[in-house]
Design an enzyme around this catalytic site. Structure first.
Site, PDB file in Angstrom:
ATOM      1  N   LEU A 239       0.816  -1.219   0.000  1.00  0.00           N
ATOM      2  CA  LEU A 239       0.000   0.000   0.000  1.00  0.00           C
ATOM      3  C   LEU A 239       0.844   1.260   0.000  1.00  0.00           C
ATOM      4  O   LEU A 239       0.395   2.309  -0.487  1.00  0.00           O
ATOM      5  CB  LEU A 239      -0.959  -0.001   1.192  1.00  0.00           C
ATOM      6  CG  LEU A 239      -2.183  -0.906   1.029  1.00  0.00           C
ATOM      7  CD1 LEU A 239      -3.003  -0.936   2.322  1.00  0.00           C
ATOM      8  CD2 LEU A 239      -3.049  -0.470  -0.135  1.00  0.00           C
ATOM      9  N   ARG A 243      -0.183   4.036  -2.580  1.00  0.00           N
ATOM     10  CA  ARG A 243      -0.544   5.412  -2.231  1.00  0.00           C
ATOM     11  C   ARG A 243       0.204   6.418  -3.092  1.00  0.00           C
ATOM     12  O   ARG A 243      -0.346   7.465  -3.465  1.00  0.00           O
ATOM     13  CB  ARG A 243      -0.280   5.648  -0.746  1.00  0.00           C
ATOM     14  CG  ARG A 243      -1.314   4.968   0.133  1.00  0.00           C
ATOM     15  CD  ARG A 243      -0.912   4.861   1.589  1.00  0.00           C
ATOM     16  NE  ARG A 243      -1.990   4.218   2.342  1.00  0.00           N
ATOM     17  CZ  ARG A 243      -1.876   3.718   3.552  1.00  0.00           C
ATOM     18  NH1 ARG A 243      -0.705   3.781   4.175  1.00  0.00           N
ATOM     19  NH2 ARG A 243      -2.911   3.159   4.150  1.00  0.00           N
ATOM     20  N   PHE A 362      -9.953   6.215  -1.426  1.00  0.00           N
ATOM     21  CA  PHE A 362      -9.360   4.880  -1.568  1.00  0.00           C
ATOM     22  C   PHE A 362      -7.856   4.879  -1.310  1.00  0.00           C
ATOM     23  O   PHE A 362      -7.243   5.922  -1.163  1.00  0.00           O
ATOM     24  CB  PHE A 362      -9.717   4.217  -2.905  1.00  0.00           C
ATOM     25  CG  PHE A 362      -9.397   4.950  -4.172  1.00  0.00           C
ATOM     26  CD1 PHE A 362      -8.455   5.951  -4.232  1.00  0.00           C
ATOM     27  CD2 PHE A 362     -10.055   4.606  -5.350  1.00  0.00           C
ATOM     28  CE1 PHE A 362      -8.148   6.595  -5.416  1.00  0.00           C
ATOM     29  CE2 PHE A 362      -9.775   5.249  -6.542  1.00  0.00           C
ATOM     30  CZ  PHE A 362      -8.817   6.236  -6.566  1.00  0.00           C
ATOM     31  N   GLU A 363      -7.286   3.674  -1.216  1.00  0.00           N
ATOM     32  CA  GLU A 363      -5.898   3.441  -0.779  1.00  0.00           C
ATOM     33  C   GLU A 363      -5.655   4.043   0.608  1.00  0.00           C
ATOM     34  O   GLU A 363      -4.567   4.526   0.907  1.00  0.00           O
ATOM     35  CB  GLU A 363      -4.885   4.026  -1.790  1.00  0.00           C
ATOM     36  CG  GLU A 363      -4.974   3.443  -3.185  1.00  0.00           C
ATOM     37  CD  GLU A 363      -4.476   2.023  -3.280  1.00  0.00           C
ATOM     38  OE1 GLU A 363      -4.168   1.418  -2.246  1.00  0.00           O
ATOM     39  OE2 GLU A 363      -4.414   1.507  -4.406  1.00  0.00           O
ATOM     40  N   GLY A 364      -6.669   3.985   1.454  1.00  0.00           N
ATOM     41  CA  GLY A 364      -6.592   4.578   2.786  1.00  0.00           C
ATOM     42  C   GLY A 364      -7.139   5.996   2.749  1.00  0.00           C
ATOM     43  O   GLY A 364      -6.620   6.848   2.035  1.00  0.00           O
TER      44      GLY A 364
END
Length: 379
Positions: A239, A243, A362-364
């Site tokens: 991730l 990111r 998204f992606e955290g």
């Protein structure tokens, strides 16, 4: 407007020029109709694969491009300037290849990685679940050992390219607790695997996002990547790079919005002069340009650290936070610059604004990024 870039080699400059030309020709001419019609761009990712754009940061020995991460991210940005959904899907494919590259055995890499990096196998990333988004440790999808491999049961959610991908980096529970999650390279065509209808989204509509239902589907034991229980380590490691991919996509989207706003401001006249010459609007455009340049510098700093082998997790979260917040602001301001026309579908800025919103999620989520950054600061 072509972005003025500083690149490490002539090869990298040529690659960016190739990407820009391909993106303008193949993406720019198709994006509007496909996004309006919510129609998948058949054949486009195969074309990107043949151009060598789907395996750029991976080693040449496995069919990758052998490019530094900072070059790969600038390629993503060029794609996003023309078509954000395609750039995001490219980033997700690169993310889905990471577990096999970083944690797979030599035999696994030799078997699958070349065709993945060539774009013959398109990838999806399957971590989130309906009740386990930001809290990845709470996932419940199970992988039970059986004689023929692993039986997968459960529901996954928010899968980019769901139902279209040839493989998924799948995370499922093999035991209780945070050390009970494992990673699998799951084939997209598996008996007992079904996908929900595509989500009805604000933007990025040409690329489907779906749920996946694993109803006792069995995958071979050699599909396990790394050791049992290593899944969260693999997911979080991947991730950080993912990111940065979203940060680059967000920067490209913001650049596209800025370019549209500047072009319009140079053509539209009020009170006898171009609107760009009005100080209030000129200052707004200047702030937009500063936000785009800052976002780009932030993701490039994190990528440079990654390329040097230095820790970059905090910088990746900073880049994702800064770039996606910048994209939201710049696209919203672009709508304002165009006035009433910005609110219509005759210009792309309303789509840019809708597409920017998901990048903060998204992606955290950006709230999670702030949590990650703050925890790094107190260590």
């Amino acid at each position: 407007m072509a972005v003025d870039r500083t690149l490490p080699t002539q090869e990298a400059e040529d690659l960016i020029d190739l990407t820009r030309e391909l993106a303008e020709k193949e993406l720019g001419k198709r994006v509007n109709e496909h996004e309006v019609d919510e129609r998948y761009p058949d054949g486009l990712f195969a074309l990107l694969g043949r151009a060598g754009l789907l395996g750029l940061p991976y080693p040449e020995e496995h069919g990758g491009g052998g490019q530094p991460y900072e070059v790969y991210l600038q390629v993503l940005e060029e794609l996003a300037i023309q078509w954000a959904a395609v750039a995001v899907a490219t980033s997700v494919h690169t993310l889905a290849c990471y577990p096999l590259h970083a944690f797979g055995t030599s035999a696994q890499r030799e078997r699958w990685l070349p065709r993945m990096l060539a774009g013959e196998f398109l990838g999806g990333y399957s971590l989130s679940e309906p009740q386990a988004g930001s809290d990845a440790a709470a996932l419940t999808c199970k992988a039970e050992r059986v004689e023929d491999g692993y039986r997968i049961s459960g529901t996954k959610a928010w899968i980019t390219h769901g139902g279209k991908a040839d493989f998924y980096a799948l995370f499922a529970r093999t035991a209780p607790g945070t050390r009970g999650i494992s990673c699998f390279l799951a084939p997209g065509a598996t008996e007992g695997l079904a996908f929900g209808r595509p989500e009805r989204k604000m933007g990025l509509n040409a690329i489907p996002t779906t749920s996946a239902m694993w109803d006792g589907a069995v995958i071979d034991s050699d599909r396990l990547i790394g050791d049992e229980g290593q899944g969260l380590e693999i997911a979080f490691s991947a991730l950080d790079g993912g990111r940065l991919g979203i940060a680059a996509c967000a920067t490209g989207l913001a650049q596209a919005a800025l370019d549209t706003a500047v072009a319009y401001a140079n053509e539209r006249t009020t009170f006898g002069r171009k609107i760009v010459d009005h100080q209030g609007l000129g200052f707004l455009l200047a702030d937009m340009a500063a936000a785009v340049d800052s976002a780009r510098a932030t993701y490039l700093d994190a990528a440079h650290r990654r390329d040097l082998g230095r820790p970059f997790s905090r910088q990746a979260s900073v880049a994702k936070l800064v770039a996606t917040d910048a994209a939201m602001k710049v696209t919203t301001d672009a709508v304002q610059v165009l006035g009433g026309y910005g609110y219509t579908r005759d210009f792309p800025v309303e789509r840019y604004m809708r597409e920017a919103k998901i990048m903060q999620i998204f992606e955290g989520t950006n709230q999670i990024q702030r949590l990650v950054i703050s925890r790094h600061l107190v260590r």
